[in-house]
Scaffold this motif. Structure first.
Motif, mmCIF file in Angstrom:
data_model
loop_
_atom_site.group_PDB
_atom_site.id
_atom_site.type_symbol
_atom_site.label_atom_id
_atom_site.label_comp_id
_atom_site.label_asym_id
_atom_site.label_seq_id
_atom_site.Cartn_x
_atom_site.Cartn_y
_atom_site.Cartn_z
ATOM 1 N N GLN A 1 0.848 -1.192 0.000
ATOM 2 C CA GLN A 1 0.000 0.000 0.000
ATOM 3 C C GLN A 1 0.882 1.240 0.000
ATOM 4 O O GLN A 1 1.670 1.461 0.919
ATOM 5 C CB GLN A 1 -0.903 0.007 1.239
ATOM 6 C CG GLN A 1 -1.753 1.257 1.380
ATOM 7 C CD GLN A 1 -2.248 1.479 2.798
ATOM 8 O OE1 GLN A 1 -1.635 0.983 3.755
ATOM 9 N NE2 GLN A 1 -3.327 2.224 2.956
ATOM 10 N N LEU B 1 -6.901 3.021 -5.506
ATOM 11 C CA LEU B 1 -8.049 2.961 -4.603
ATOM 12 C C LEU B 1 -8.281 4.322 -3.959
ATOM 13 O O LEU B 1 -7.329 4.972 -3.518
ATOM 14 C CB LEU B 1 -7.828 1.925 -3.501
ATOM 15 C CG LEU B 1 -7.764 0.445 -3.872
ATOM 16 C CD1 LEU B 1 -7.650 -0.386 -2.601
ATOM 17 C CD2 LEU B 1 -8.975 0.020 -4.677
ATOM 18 N N ASP B 2 -9.545 4.728 -3.892
ATOM 19 C CA ASP B 2 -9.935 5.930 -3.171
ATOM 20 C C ASP B 2 -10.584 5.482 -1.865
ATOM 21 O O ASP B 2 -11.698 4.956 -1.864
ATOM 22 C CB ASP B 2 -10.912 6.751 -4.014
ATOM 23 C CG ASP B 2 -11.314 8.062 -3.342
ATOM 24 O OD1 ASP B 2 -10.891 8.288 -2.187
ATOM 25 O OD2 ASP B 2 -12.060 8.841 -3.962
ATOM 26 N N ASP B 3 -9.897 5.676 -0.742
ATOM 27 C CA ASP B 3 -10.420 5.202 0.542
ATOM 28 C C ASP B 3 -11.338 6.219 1.219
ATOM 29 O O ASP B 3 -11.748 6.042 2.372
ATOM 30 C CB ASP B 3 -9.287 4.799 1.483
ATOM 31 C CG ASP B 3 -8.399 5.973 1.899
ATOM 32 O OD1 ASP B 3 -8.747 7.135 1.600
ATOM 33 O OD2 ASP B 3 -7.359 5.732 2.549
ATOM 34 N N HIS C 1 -10.472 9.192 1.935
ATOM 35 C CA HIS C 1 -9.589 10.188 2.554
ATOM 36 C C HIS C 1 -8.502 10.632 1.584
ATOM 37 O O HIS C 1 -8.193 11.817 1.484
ATOM 38 C CB HIS C 1 -8.965 9.594 3.819
ATOM 39 C CG HIS C 1 -7.957 10.487 4.474
ATOM 40 N ND1 HIS C 1 -8.296 11.646 5.130
ATOM 41 C CD2 HIS C 1 -6.599 10.385 4.561
ATOM 42 C CE1 HIS C 1 -7.204 12.225 5.596
ATOM 43 N NE2 HIS C 1 -6.163 11.484 5.263
ATOM 44 N N TYR D 1 -6.108 9.032 -2.187
ATOM 45 C CA TYR D 1 -5.845 7.961 -3.139
ATOM 46 C C TYR D 1 -4.713 7.080 -2.628
ATOM 47 O O TYR D 1 -3.693 7.569 -2.148
ATOM 48 C CB TYR D 1 -5.474 8.529 -4.513
ATOM 49 C CG TYR D 1 -6.655 9.030 -5.306
ATOM 50 C CD1 TYR D 1 -7.548 8.136 -5.877
ATOM 51 C CD2 TYR D 1 -6.877 10.404 -5.453
ATOM 52 C CE1 TYR D 1 -8.646 8.585 -6.607
ATOM 53 C CE2 TYR D 1 -7.974 10.870 -6.177
ATOM 54 C CZ TYR D 1 -8.850 9.955 -6.752
ATOM 55 O OH TYR D 1 -9.931 10.407 -7.461
ATOM 56 N N ASN D 2 -4.921 5.771 -2.717
ATOM 57 C CA ASN D 2 -3.882 4.784 -2.423
ATOM 58 C C ASN D 2 -3.491 4.103 -3.726
ATOM 59 O O ASN D 2 -4.337 3.835 -4.582
ATOM 60 C CB ASN D 2 -4.386 3.710 -1.478
ATOM 61 C CG ASN D 2 -4.569 4.179 -0.036
ATOM 62 O OD1 ASN D 2 -4.684 3.372 0.855
ATOM 63 N ND2 ASN D 2 -4.623 5.484 0.206
#
Length: 427
Positions: free
Chosen positions: A120, A167-169, A171, A173-174
């Protein structure tokens, strides 16, 4: 038992000898039924082996091992060791296997031995640019990963591919980097975890992002096992039973409340083989239940239908990350003996066998549920456990069990009454 006034803060407990650890526990408990002698007996596994397997070891807990008979898998007769405390699991597999021997038993298939390692990346400035930069460095990524385990590469395994996800969690972007690793006959956790940790500094250097989590994924959906079998209609009690089982499957496939118990029944068989061979039951169970959600809803892991002759056909597909190398599989002497009973040479064979057992277990559970009911099917074996719990001695167990089943009330209070009556008559 009186409440302890001792402290659980025991400095350097792990450095103590076996007897000393037990003495510390006895001291902590004060007056109790705790038996040091019980824990000093570690059965057929030396305490040194146990102590090397987990921290602060004090003993072992014996789980019954049974052997499932009647299994034909890919044209070969097999005996399957199963470690479980649950009554009727082994008998269910035996019965299910017997009823499909006429159609050749179980046929299986496996995909590659690919495990996924995840990294991650957080504090990402431009996710799409970062994704491309990582993909552009795949050649160097492969070299870094393979340098971690040259022996695995020599055996034909090692780095096999790269995936990069954004991925957009909610909070930020990851960037999630997946390395795809062929782990050959190992489950592969140690190799994959070592690779993602070795790769992280390079990813940070290329992207200016920060590597946060670095760990293997137990959703091993690139390492699937499949099994199928056909049960002749006349072997299972006719078309009415077949149709009732198909209805039960559809119920499980559409209702998560039912699917959970349906899949738990599958795992009764699978986890028993996994445990018997020293593999990781938690990893297999977690991967299976996650895979059951692959469509967005938790559903049946198995699928059921009929063939052109009207016979019942079942199939099962799930991740199966098992190994013959490393961990308890190589260390635990009973796991080694169970592998001897299986008579296998590869993790691939173990995965195929385990999947077939899961399908057999599923067939047996569904059939019991739509015919006699699960309690009646369990009753005689469960009654034996209740008889022992009630205090029946070895020469009394069978009689108490028989009378419990006849009463239709398999409860400990009833067993105690039966036992007292028998003893009064014999006295």
């Amino acid at each position: 038992m009186q409440e302890s006034t001792s402290s659980s803060r025991i400095s350097s407990f792990y450095k103590l000898e076996h007897q000393q650890r037990l003495e510390k526990i006895a001291e902590f408990l004060g007056e109790s039924d705790f038996s040091q002698d019980h824990f000093l007996n570690t059965g057929n596994t030396e305490f040194q082996t146990v102590d090397n397997m987990i921290e602060n070891a004090i003993g072992t807990m014996n789980i019954p091992i049974g052997v499932a008979t009647n299994m034909i898998i890919d044209g070969k007769d097999r005996l399957i060791p199963m470690a479980t405390e649950e009554s009727s699991v082994v008998a269910a597999v035996c019965n299910a296997a017997r009823q499909c021997r006429a159609t050749g038993g179980f046929y299986t298939h496996t995909s590659e031995h690919i495990m996924i390692g995840q990294i991650q990346l957080i504090d990402v400035i431009n996710p799409m640019i970062t994704k491309q930069v990582i993909l552009e460095n795949e050649h160097d990524i492969k070299a870094i990963c393979n340098d971690v385990d040259p022996l695995l590469v020599k055996l034909g395994g090692g780095f096999k591919g790269l995936e990069v996800r954004v991925l957009d969690d909610g909070h930020e972007y990851n960037i999630i980097v997946h390395i795809l690793v062929d782990t050959c006959d190992a489950m592969g956790a140690n190799a994959v975890n070592s690779m993602v940790e070795a790769l992280s500094p390079a990813l940070e250097g290329w992207t200016s992002a920060k590597a946060n989590m670095r760990i293997l994924s137990n959703l091993a959906d690139k390492r699937l096992s499949m099994a199928r079998a056909t049960w002749p209609t006349d072997e299972i009690g006719g078309e009415a039973v077949r149709d009732a089982m198909l209805s039960a499957f559809r119920f499980a496939d559409t209702d998560p409340y039912r699917a959970t118990t349906h899949n738990k029944g599958i795992m009764n068989g699978i986890s028993a083989v996994i445990l018997a061979t020293g593999n990781d039951t938690r990893a297999i169970e977690a991967g299976a239940h996650a895979y059951a959600c692959k469509t967005g809803q938790y559903r049946s892991l198995s699928s059921w239908g009929i063939d052109k002759d009207g016979n019942l056909c079942g199939s099962l597909e799930l991740p199966m990350a098992v190994g013959l190398i490393g961990g308890a599989t190589k260390v635990h002497p009973t796991a080694q003996q169970n592998l001897e009973i299986l008579n296998i040479d590869s993790a691939d064979e173990l995965a195929r066998i385990t999947c077939a057992v899961g399908l057999a277990q599923n067939f047996a559970a569904m059939k019991a549920l739509v015919t006699t009911g699960i309690q009646k099917g369990h009753m005689s074996l469960h009654a034996k456990n209740i008889a022992v719990m009630a205090g029946a001695k070895a020469h009394e167990v069978d009689k108490v069990t028989e009378l419990l089943v006849q009463s239709g009330k398999v409860r400990i209070d009833v067993a105690e009454e039966i036992l007292a009556t028998l003893r009064h008559k014999s006295g």
